[in-house]
Scaffold this motif. Structure first.
Motif, PDB file in Angstrom:
ATOM      1  N   SER A   2      -0.614   2.540  -8.831  1.00 13.07           N
ATOM      2  CA  SER A   2       0.468   1.835  -9.510  1.00 13.07           C
ATOM      3  C   SER A   2       1.233   2.855 -10.347  1.00 13.07           C
ATOM      4  CB  SER A   2      -0.120   0.741 -10.402  1.00 13.07           C
ATOM      5  OG  SER A   2       0.893   0.089 -11.116  1.00 13.07           O
ATOM      6  N   GLU A  13      10.260   2.668  -8.056  1.00 17.91           N
ATOM      7  CA  GLU A  13      10.375   2.463  -6.612  1.00 17.91           C
ATOM      8  C   GLU A  13      10.801   3.756  -5.919  1.00 17.91           C
ATOM      9  OE1 GLU A  13      12.669  -0.638  -3.581  1.00 17.91           O
ATOM     10  OE2 GLU A  13      13.243  -0.562  -5.686  1.00 17.91           O
ATOM     11  N   THR A  31       6.318   4.492  -3.134  1.00 14.40           N
ATOM     12  CA  THR A  31       6.103   3.288  -3.934  1.00 14.40           C
ATOM     13  C   THR A  31       7.060   2.171  -3.534  1.00 14.40           C
ATOM     14  OG1 THR A  31       7.549   4.145  -5.671  1.00 14.40           O
ATOM     15  CG2 THR A  31       5.180   4.522  -5.940  1.00 14.40           C
ATOM     16  N   GLY A  35       6.286  -0.682  -7.587  1.00 15.41           N
ATOM     17  CA  GLY A  35       5.699   0.582  -8.033  1.00 15.41           C
ATOM     18  C   GLY A  35       4.332   0.863  -7.451  1.00 15.41           C
ATOM     19  N   ILE A  36       4.019   0.241  -6.326  1.00 15.89           N
ATOM     20  CA  ILE A  36       2.698   0.377  -5.717  1.00 15.89           C
ATOM     21  C   ILE A  36       2.778   1.299  -4.496  1.00 15.89           C
ATOM     22  CG2 ILE A  36       0.778  -0.855  -4.606  1.00 15.89           C
ATOM     23  CD1 ILE A  36       1.127  -1.589  -7.539  1.00 15.89           C
ATOM     24  N   ALA A  37       1.850   2.252  -4.438  1.00 16.67           N
ATOM     25  CA  ALA A  37       1.688   3.114  -3.263  1.00 16.67           C
ATOM     26  C   ALA A  37       0.267   2.928  -2.762  1.00 16.67           C
ATOM     27  CB  ALA A  37       1.937   4.576  -3.621  1.00 16.67           C
TER      28      ALA A  37
END
Length: 195
Positions: A2, A13, A31, A35-37
């Motif tokens: 995150s 992003e 991301t 905001g997640i990878a």
């Protein structure tokens, strides 16, 4: 992973995040709007604890950033010989249990058993060699069904993490040679049937 701007509390992003396991690069992801990878990762590691490291290298707006966590690969049995449900004709069958990492005896090591189908424990010798538990019977197995039982906490990895699930594996010993019980036509008989 995150990733967000903590000053403005907003997800970041389209930022490239690199993933490492035990300092080995495993891949990267960009991301999402949240905001997640994420990285799909197939674990090909021995049992144990491994460092996960994620890294953002920075861009023209944000400086470099990183984070760490741990990956715990639990100890599991990868194979048993003789395999569960199989039959052997070897009355002195050696049992070999292979794990996904180097092992040592745990607090319940002495409760590992091989029992016959009447529930009678057999006298066995246990030896650990690298990632294998090798079990030999002190005398020969009589013909019948046997169950190997390895409880949790009987085997651990080298970090002391125990086997998470008990193992029950059954095999049959059949060392009796087959015998001919019937021959047709019988010995010294005459038949007129050519087929």
């Amino acid at each position: 992973a995150s990733f967000k701007d903590t000053i403005h509390n907003k997800p970041l992003e389209n930022k490239i995040i690199q993933f490492f396991v035990n300092n080995n690069p495993e891949g990267f992801d960009t991301t999402t709007s949240d905001g997640i990878a994420t990285l799909s990762y197939t674990i090909n590691l021995d049992a144990g604890n491994y460092a996960i490291f994620v890294k953002f290298s920075g861009d023209d707006i944000y400086s470099a950033s990183n984070g760490t966590n741990n990956l715990n690969v639990i100890l599991v049995v990868t194979s048993v010989n003789p395999a569960n449900g199989t039959t052997t004709n070897n009355a002195s069958q050696i049992i070999t249990v292979t794990f996904n990492g180097l092992i040592e005896s745990g607090s319940a090591y002495d409760t590992i058993t091989v029992k016959n189908n009447q529930g009678i424990p057999q006298t066995i010798n246990k030896n650990i060699v690298n990632n294998q538990l090798i079990i030999t019977v002190s005398s020969s197995y009589a013909d019948g069904i046997y169950t190997l039982y390895i409880p949790i906490n009987s085997i651990t990895d080298l970090a002391g993490n125990p086997l998470q699930n008990p193992l029950n594996s059954t095999f049959t010993v059949d060392s009796t040679n087959p015998t001919i019980t019937n021959v047709n036509p019988a010995n010294n008989t005459i038949t007129n049937n050519p087929s």
